[in-house]
Design an enzyme around this catalytic site. Sequence first.
Site, PDB file in Angstrom:
ATOM      1  N   GLU A  41     -35.417   6.319 -40.826  1.00 17.67           N
ATOM      2  CA  GLU A  41     -35.560   7.548 -40.055  1.00 17.67           C
ATOM      3  C   GLU A  41     -34.781   7.411 -38.748  1.00 17.67           C
ATOM      4  O   GLU A  41     -34.970   6.455 -38.001  1.00 17.67           O
ATOM      5  CB  GLU A  41     -37.036   7.819 -39.762  1.00 17.67           C
ATOM      6  CG  GLU A  41     -37.295   8.987 -38.810  1.00 17.67           C
ATOM      7  CD  GLU A  41     -36.664  10.289 -39.273  1.00 17.67           C
ATOM      8  OE1 GLU A  41     -35.994  10.941 -38.451  1.00 17.67           O
ATOM      9  OE2 GLU A  41     -36.832  10.641 -40.462  1.00 17.67           O
ATOM     10  N   GLU A  84     -37.129  13.919 -48.917  1.00 22.53           N
ATOM     11  CA  GLU A  84     -37.350  15.357 -48.769  1.00 22.53           C
ATOM     12  C   GLU A  84     -36.162  15.850 -47.944  1.00 22.53           C
ATOM     13  O   GLU A  84     -36.258  16.046 -46.744  1.00 22.53           O
ATOM     14  CB  GLU A  84     -38.692  15.605 -48.068  1.00 22.53           C
ATOM     15  CG  GLU A  84     -39.166  17.043 -48.115  1.00 22.53           C
ATOM     16  CD  GLU A  84     -38.626  17.887 -46.963  1.00 22.53           C
ATOM     17  OE1 GLU A  84     -37.555  18.495 -47.151  1.00 22.53           O
ATOM     18  OE2 GLU A  84     -39.256  17.916 -45.904  1.00 22.53           O
ATOM     19  N   GLU A  93     -28.618  22.140 -42.812  1.00 23.58           N
ATOM     20  CA  GLU A  93     -29.197  20.965 -42.152  1.00 23.58           C
ATOM     21  C   GLU A  93     -29.874  20.032 -43.158  1.00 23.58           C
ATOM     22  O   GLU A  93     -30.839  19.322 -42.822  1.00 23.58           O
ATOM     23  CB  GLU A  93     -30.180  21.362 -41.049  1.00 23.58           C
ATOM     24  CG  GLU A  93     -29.504  21.971 -39.835  1.00 23.58           C
ATOM     25  CD  GLU A  93     -30.423  22.042 -38.620  1.00 23.58           C
ATOM     26  OE1 GLU A  93     -31.650  21.907 -38.786  1.00 23.58           O
ATOM     27  OE2 GLU A  93     -29.902  22.244 -37.516  1.00 23.58           O
TER      28      GLU A  93
END
Length: 306
Positions: A41, A84, A93
């Site tokens: 992340e 996801e 995006e």
Amino acid sequence: MAILRNSNAIEGKVVLDVGAGTGVLSIFCAQAGARKVYAVEGSSIADQAVKIVKLNKMEDKIDIIKGTLEAIDLPEQVDVIVSEWMGYALLHESMLNSVLFARDKWLKPGGLILPCKAELYLAPINDLVSEDRLNFWSTVKNQYGVDMSCMTDFARRCIMNNDITVNPVTVEDVLSHPSKFAELDLYTVTVDQLKSVKGIFSCDCFGSSTVNALCVWFTVTFPGGEKPLILSTSPFKQETHWKQAILYLDEPVDVEQDTKVEGEIHMYPSAESSRHICIHVDYSIGQLKMQSKTFSIPDGYSETQP
């Protein structure tokens, strides 16, 4: 739950979670029996993911890696990629480029990608909310004694503009069965192919109405034995946070039973930002000659907005 339905393919395996966010998918993978999960992340939410993983006592199975997928290094190849990655209208995006990078660099031959396929659909609609907003100006005189009907044309230009509008569409507004115009196989699609996603569409209207917009949505498919699990953002299904992408026509067009709405749609990255999309549509409705219009999502509109 797609991950738990694939527990046989995940148990004892190494998983890469691309764009892990709070780490919830990584936790699901650990619950499904993954030997190791690398949760990548790039944003500050990674700090919260560390706390969530610790709170759930899964530090031994889940490694939170703060950084962009393209810049980090992993100690081993992975058996499974989960992400996801979907954005508004699927590609706005989205993190699909990063998923494909991970596939090409880190996924073992024969590995699993969740989800594994995406499909794009289009249908003509009569957006009654926008019509109510336009009709309002004609009612002001009766209600307040001030004639503001001249505002209707101005309001129409404001609403029927070149923006991709992200809003929920009700089933009652949809005027035909959907037409699938594109399919992406995540095992084979390339980053170059994402620069130009296009297809043709053809819809037959249900009955007499007015078409004032085209509606775009997507589905993604998770493998799951004999019956794959499909996540749909269709107006015919329960609303999701992706809602639908609405492309307003310059002028509404009256239709009747079996009036054909057809044409070609082309999705491609914006010149200003590779993560933002533009949508160009060439379309005809019944006897109306071919029309063309290009749309984009307004600046500052983020997939992370509520």
